[in-house]
Scaffold this active site. Structure first.
Site, mmCIF file in Angstrom:
data_model
loop_
_atom_site.group_PDB
_atom_site.id
_atom_site.type_symbol
_atom_site.label_atom_id
_atom_site.label_comp_id
_atom_site.label_asym_id
_atom_site.label_seq_id
_atom_site.Cartn_x
_atom_site.Cartn_y
_atom_site.Cartn_z
ATOM 1 N N SER A 79 0.830 -1.200 0.000
ATOM 2 C CA SER A 79 0.000 0.000 0.000
ATOM 3 C C SER A 79 0.867 1.253 0.000
ATOM 4 O O SER A 79 2.028 1.223 0.429
ATOM 5 C CB SER A 79 -0.897 0.026 1.238
HETATM 6 N N1 SAH Z 1 -0.544 -4.239 3.944
HETATM 7 C C1 SAH Z 1 0.123 -4.984 2.926
HETATM 8 C C2 SAH Z 1 -0.846 -5.145 1.769
HETATM 9 C C3 SAH Z 1 -0.506 -6.175 0.801
HETATM 10 S S1 SAH Z 1 -1.711 -6.323 -0.519
HETATM 11 C C4 SAH Z 1 1.358 -4.206 2.506
HETATM 12 O O1 SAH Z 1 1.248 -2.981 2.475
HETATM 13 O O2 SAH Z 1 2.389 -4.791 2.209
HETATM 14 C C5 SAH Z 1 -2.900 -7.399 0.206
HETATM 15 C C6 SAH Z 1 -2.379 -8.738 0.602
HETATM 16 O O3 SAH Z 1 -3.497 -9.527 0.998
HETATM 17 C C7 SAH Z 1 -1.661 -9.504 -0.492
HETATM 18 O O4 SAH Z 1 -0.375 -9.791 -0.050
HETATM 19 C C8 SAH Z 1 -2.511 -10.768 -0.664
HETATM 20 O O5 SAH Z 1 -1.713 -11.901 -0.963
HETATM 21 C C9 SAH Z 1 -3.205 -10.873 0.685
HETATM 22 N N2 SAH Z 1 -4.457 -11.624 0.709
HETATM 23 C C10 SAH Z 1 -5.504 -11.570 -0.147
HETATM 24 N N3 SAH Z 1 -6.479 -12.431 0.232
HETATM 25 C C11 SAH Z 1 -6.035 -13.029 1.375
HETATM 26 C C12 SAH Z 1 -6.592 -14.031 2.245
HETATM 27 N N4 SAH Z 1 -7.783 -14.588 2.024
HETATM 28 N N5 SAH Z 1 -5.856 -14.409 3.310
HETATM 29 C C13 SAH Z 1 -4.624 -13.863 3.569
HETATM 30 N N6 SAH Z 1 -4.051 -12.938 2.765
HETATM 31 C C14 SAH Z 1 -4.741 -12.517 1.687
#
Ligand code: SAH
Length: 215
Positions: free
Chosen positions: A50
């Site tokens: 993000s």
């Molecule tokens: N806050 C993180 C956001 C990463 S993007 C950062 O800033 O680095 C969102 C993340 O959610 C991705 O890494 C994706 O793999 C994860 N994600 C999506 N669906 C998910 C689920 N059902 N369980 C766990 N992780 C999930």
């Protein structure tokens, strides 16, 4: 970067400024990207880290629920950046759990955190990151004072509501194409107060298969 976010009024909390200065984004964005540029960036597996202003917004919304000693859950912890920030906020007496369903991202987030100021907390065990479906939360350390969801859910997963402590707060993007960042407070009687903070664009909270197929 933090000065810029303060100038533009995104960061008003000194504590959040201190924590974001303490956790260097350079350890969390993939090589070749400009770490302090205020934009989301691809991290592989159809996921993104993000933008700094979203990390700041979520930290500020959760600040009261990230006091020393409190428990926090970061669903879709991705690079581990926000998970590490949470750990600095709650300190060694607190408990922070990241849940991410791409095992490769779990592994890289752990090595990112090991380079950061949150490394001692990971070592001592007050911070941990696990591979799993975050829609189920992480019951082991529930109930949580703070729950952050870093991916957009079609609806608020019941398990996360159940794992939120009375007096606790969850910040979660909800929707598909049009998404609202929702702030959910669990009142002491167990009822929920829900409001929309802002419109956002996150990757979906879904199954690993759907995500790897590209939605
Ligand atoms: N806050 C993180 C956001 C990463 S993007 C950062 O800033 O680095 C969102 C993340 O959610 C991705 O890494 C994706 O793999 C994860 N994600 C999506 N669906 C998910 C689920 N059902 N369980 C766990 N992780 C999930």
């Amino acid at each position: 970067m933090v000065e810029h976010l303060k100038t533009y009024g995104v960061i008003s909390s000194e504590k959040v400024a201190e924590v974001m200065e303490g956790i260097d984004r350079a350890f969390f964005v993939p090589d070749g990207n400009a770490p302090y540029y205020d934009s989301p960036m691809p991290i592989g597996y159809n996921a993104t880290i993000s933008a700094p202003h979203m990390h700041a917004t979520c930290l500020q919304l959760l600040e009261e629920n990230l006091q020393p000693g409190m428990h926090a859950l970061d669903v879709g912890s991705g690079t581990g950046y926000l998970t590490a920030c949470f750990a600095l906020m709650v300190g060694p007496q607190g408990r922070v759990v990241g849940v991410e369903h791409i095992p490769e991202l779990v592994a890289s987030s752990i090595s990112n955190i090991q380079k950061s100021a949150a490394a001692p907390l990971l070592k001592e065990g007050s911070l941990s990151v696990h591979a799993g479906d975050g829609r189920l939360g992480w019951p082991e350390h529930a109930p949580y004072d703070a729950i952050h969801v870093g991916a957009a859910a079609p609806e608020i997963p019941q398990a996360l509501i159940d794992q939120l402590k009375p007096g606790g707060r969850m910040v979660i993007p909800v929707g598909s194409i049009f998404q609202d960042l929702k702030v959910i407070d669990k009142n002491l009687d167990g009822s929920l107060s829900v409001r929309n903070e802002t419109s956002v664009r996150y990757v979906p909270l879904t199954s690993r298969d759907v995500q790897l197929r590209g939605g």
